[in-house]
Enzyme design. Structure first.
Site, mmCIF file in Angstrom:
data_model
loop_
_atom_site.group_PDB
_atom_site.id
_atom_site.type_symbol
_atom_site.label_atom_id
_atom_site.label_comp_id
_atom_site.label_asym_id
_atom_site.label_seq_id
_atom_site.Cartn_x
_atom_site.Cartn_y
_atom_site.Cartn_z
ATOM 1 N N LYS A 13 0.830 -1.211 0.000
ATOM 2 C CA LYS A 13 0.000 0.000 0.000
ATOM 3 C C LYS A 13 0.862 1.257 0.000
ATOM 4 O O LYS A 13 0.663 2.173 -0.801
ATOM 5 C CB LYS A 13 -0.927 0.022 1.228
ATOM 6 C CG LYS A 13 -1.847 -1.187 1.324
ATOM 7 C CD LYS A 13 -2.754 -1.113 2.526
ATOM 8 C CE LYS A 13 -2.074 -1.178 3.877
ATOM 9 N NZ LYS A 13 -1.372 -2.465 4.124
ATOM 10 N N ARG A 88 -9.563 0.304 9.063
ATOM 11 C CA ARG A 88 -9.128 -1.052 9.411
ATOM 12 C C ARG A 88 -10.173 -1.809 10.205
ATOM 13 O O ARG A 88 -9.932 -2.964 10.563
ATOM 14 C CB ARG A 88 -7.851 -0.976 10.252
ATOM 15 C CG ARG A 88 -6.557 -1.088 9.423
ATOM 16 C CD ARG A 88 -5.434 -0.719 10.336
ATOM 17 N NE ARG A 88 -4.213 -1.424 10.127
ATOM 18 C CZ ARG A 88 -3.124 -0.864 9.591
ATOM 19 N NH1 ARG A 88 -3.165 0.366 9.116
ATOM 20 N NH2 ARG A 88 -2.008 -1.543 9.507
ATOM 21 N N ARG A 127 11.598 -5.365 5.233
ATOM 22 C CA ARG A 127 11.232 -3.961 4.990
ATOM 23 C C ARG A 127 12.125 -3.009 5.778
ATOM 24 O O ARG A 127 12.438 -3.210 6.950
ATOM 25 C CB ARG A 127 9.775 -3.726 5.384
ATOM 26 C CG ARG A 127 9.403 -2.242 5.375
ATOM 27 C CD ARG A 127 7.931 -1.998 5.274
ATOM 28 N NE ARG A 127 7.166 -2.571 6.350
ATOM 29 C CZ ARG A 127 5.840 -2.623 6.370
ATOM 30 N NH1 ARG A 127 5.132 -2.128 5.379
ATOM 31 N NH2 ARG A 127 5.212 -3.156 7.401
ATOM 32 N N ARG A 160 11.263 -1.154 11.282
ATOM 33 C CA ARG A 160 10.247 -0.798 12.270
ATOM 34 C C ARG A 160 10.189 -1.844 13.379
ATOM 35 O O ARG A 160 10.334 -3.032 13.109
ATOM 36 C CB ARG A 160 8.876 -0.740 11.591
ATOM 37 C CG ARG A 160 8.662 0.510 10.803
ATOM 38 C CD ARG A 160 7.485 0.421 9.866
ATOM 39 N NE ARG A 160 6.288 -0.224 10.401
ATOM 40 C CZ ARG A 160 5.130 -0.303 9.728
ATOM 41 N NH1 ARG A 160 5.030 0.220 8.532
ATOM 42 N NH2 ARG A 160 4.084 -0.898 10.264
ATOM 43 N N ARG A 171 0.030 -9.106 13.665
ATOM 44 C CA ARG A 171 -0.606 -8.146 12.745
ATOM 45 C C ARG A 171 -1.404 -8.869 11.666
ATOM 46 O O ARG A 171 -2.450 -8.399 11.260
ATOM 47 C CB ARG A 171 0.452 -7.234 12.117
ATOM 48 C CG ARG A 171 0.848 -6.123 13.089
ATOM 49 C CD ARG A 171 2.178 -5.531 12.751
ATOM 50 N NE ARG A 171 2.156 -4.791 11.529
ATOM 51 C CZ ARG A 171 3.234 -4.578 10.769
ATOM 52 N NH1 ARG A 171 4.391 -5.055 11.133
ATOM 53 N NH2 ARG A 171 3.134 -3.883 9.684
HETATM 54 P P1 ADP Z 1 2.232 -1.859 3.251
HETATM 55 O O1 ADP Z 1 2.243 -0.345 3.201
HETATM 56 O O2 ADP Z 1 1.030 -2.447 2.569
HETATM 57 O O3 ADP Z 1 2.416 -2.400 4.627
HETATM 58 P P2 ADP Z 1 4.813 -1.606 1.866
HETATM 59 O O4 ADP Z 1 4.480 -0.761 0.682
HETATM 60 O O5 ADP Z 1 5.565 -0.971 2.985
HETATM 61 O O6 ADP Z 1 3.490 -2.365 2.409
HETATM 62 O O7 ADP Z 1 5.621 -2.888 1.318
HETATM 63 C C1 ADP Z 1 6.091 -3.888 2.220
HETATM 64 C C2 ADP Z 1 7.462 -4.374 1.776
HETATM 65 O O8 ADP Z 1 7.359 -5.071 0.538
HETATM 66 C C3 ADP Z 1 8.472 -3.242 1.533
HETATM 67 O O9 ADP Z 1 9.737 -3.714 1.934
HETATM 68 C C4 ADP Z 1 8.411 -3.009 0.018
HETATM 69 O O10 ADP Z 1 9.649 -2.507 -0.498
HETATM 70 C C5 ADP Z 1 8.115 -4.426 -0.501
HETATM 71 N N1 ADP Z 1 7.226 -4.438 -1.678
HETATM 72 C C6 ADP Z 1 6.166 -3.622 -1.947
HETATM 73 N N2 ADP Z 1 5.573 -3.958 -3.116
HETATM 74 C C7 ADP Z 1 6.258 -5.028 -3.599
HETATM 75 C C8 ADP Z 1 6.162 -5.852 -4.780
HETATM 76 N N3 ADP Z 1 5.189 -5.640 -5.679
HETATM 77 N N4 ADP Z 1 7.050 -6.847 -4.930
HETATM 78 C C9 ADP Z 1 8.033 -7.085 -4.003
HETATM 79 N N5 ADP Z 1 8.193 -6.355 -2.883
HETATM 80 C C10 ADP Z 1 7.328 -5.330 -2.670
HETATM 81 P P1 AMP Z 2 0.895 0.539 9.162
HETATM 82 O O1 AMP Z 2 2.004 1.518 8.980
HETATM 83 O O2 AMP Z 2 -0.311 0.855 8.315
HETATM 84 O O3 AMP Z 2 1.348 -0.902 8.993
HETATM 85 O O4 AMP Z 2 0.416 0.681 10.671
HETATM 86 C C1 AMP Z 2 1.274 0.427 11.758
HETATM 87 C C2 AMP Z 2 0.479 0.290 13.054
HETATM 88 O O5 AMP Z 2 -0.197 1.522 13.353
HETATM 89 C C3 AMP Z 2 -0.628 -0.763 13.045
HETATM 90 O O6 AMP Z 2 -0.158 -2.074 13.319
HETATM 91 C C4 AMP Z 2 -1.540 -0.233 14.150
HETATM 92 O O7 AMP Z 2 -1.004 -0.479 15.437
HETATM 93 C C5 AMP Z 2 -1.481 1.281 13.922
HETATM 94 N N1 AMP Z 2 -2.516 1.744 12.953
HETATM 95 C C6 AMP Z 2 -2.304 2.311 11.731
HETATM 96 N N2 AMP Z 2 -3.462 2.594 11.131
HETATM 97 C C7 AMP Z 2 -4.438 2.185 11.984
HETATM 98 C C8 AMP Z 2 -5.860 2.168 11.933
HETATM 99 N N3 AMP Z 2 -6.531 2.634 10.872
HETATM 100 N N4 AMP Z 2 -6.539 1.669 13.002
HETATM 101 C C9 AMP Z 2 -5.889 1.213 14.088
HETATM 102 N N5 AMP Z 2 -4.551 1.175 14.201
HETATM 103 C C10 AMP Z 2 -3.828 1.655 13.160
#
Ligand code: ADP
Ligand code: AMP
Length: 216
Positions: A13, A88, A127, A160, A171
């Protein structure tokens, strides 16, 4: 264009949101980024949220609804927005509908990125994110050009706390229990589009743009 980027943690995302910001010039609203900024700055909100985040639990709905209401009424959302990580839960989605109704900005589309658990775990465990601009990298699939340094803003990249193994499992189960029901919620409204999130980043972006053509 008002978009929800939806999917489990690690679906891509944040990665796709950054591309959409560059392409369409509308802001990314990542509730995870907003919460992490509050934790870093030691605000009251950050202090309250940190314990939930470290364990991989959701921060309570009333906190998130307050955050999103303030953010969506900021000036830069006038032409549209990309929600990343919100809603969420069903109560968050219901509250969003009320807020968007008040400001007359209905959601155009919910883009649901589908990725199997094994791949999510692989992605999350590698990540790295930038401490300054939030850009997302991956040790294996998408490393920064200079080790430890963000390509975009030269900030420091780090892992993170909630990307460590035990929080990740939690998660994913929190996602299945509390967030996944929103797929049926938005499908019922006829605004859900599910995409294959396992393709490489550029291919996923191409598929997203093909969907968004109708709304631009
Ligand atoms: P989200 O925001 O949904 O938690 P991220 O965009 O942070 O996910 O992506 C999670 C991890 O996967 C990051 O390390 C990112 O660089 C990697 N990633 C994202 N999209 C892809 C893809 N299409 N193929 C391989 N790795 C990806
Ligand atoms: P994310 O960066 O989207 O993976 O979010 C990291 C963490 O922030 C999550 O695991 C939750 O603890 C908190 N968080 C982010 N967005 C929300 C949401 N919409 N509702 C509740 N907790 C959230």
């Amino acid at each position: 264009m008002n978009i929800i980027l939806f999917g489990p943690p690690g679906a891509g995302k944040g990665t796709q949101a950054k591309k959409l910001v560059d392409f369409y010039g509308i802001p990314q609203i990542s509730t995870g980024d907003i919460l992490r900024a509050n934790v870093r700055e030691g605000t009251e909100l950050g202090l309250a949220a940190k314990a939930y985040m470290d364990k991989g639990e959701l921060v309570p709905d009333d906190v998130l609804i307050g955050i999103i209401k303030n953010r969506l009424t900021e000036q830069d959302c006038i032409k549209g927005f990309i929600l990343d990580g919100y809603p969420r839960t069903v109560p968050q989605a219901d509250a969003l509908a009320v807020i968007l109704d008040e400001i007359e900005k209905p959601i155009d589309v919910v883009l649901n990125l589908e990725v199997p658990d094994e791949e999510l775990i692989r992605r999350i465990s590698g990540r790295l994110i930038c401490s300054k601009c939030g850009a997302s990298y991956n040790r294996t699939f998408n490393p920064p050009k200079k080790e430890g340094i963000c390509d975009i803003c030269e900030g420091e990249v780090f892992q993170r706390a909630d990307d460590k193994e035990d929080a990740v499992q939690n998660r994913l189960s929190v996602y299945k229990k509390q967030t996944q029901p929103l797929i049926a919620y938005y499908a019922k409204q006829g605004i859900l589009v599910t995409l294959d999130g396992t393709k490489d980043m550029e291919k996923v972006f191409k598929d997203i743009k093909a969907v968004l053509v109708k709304f631009a």
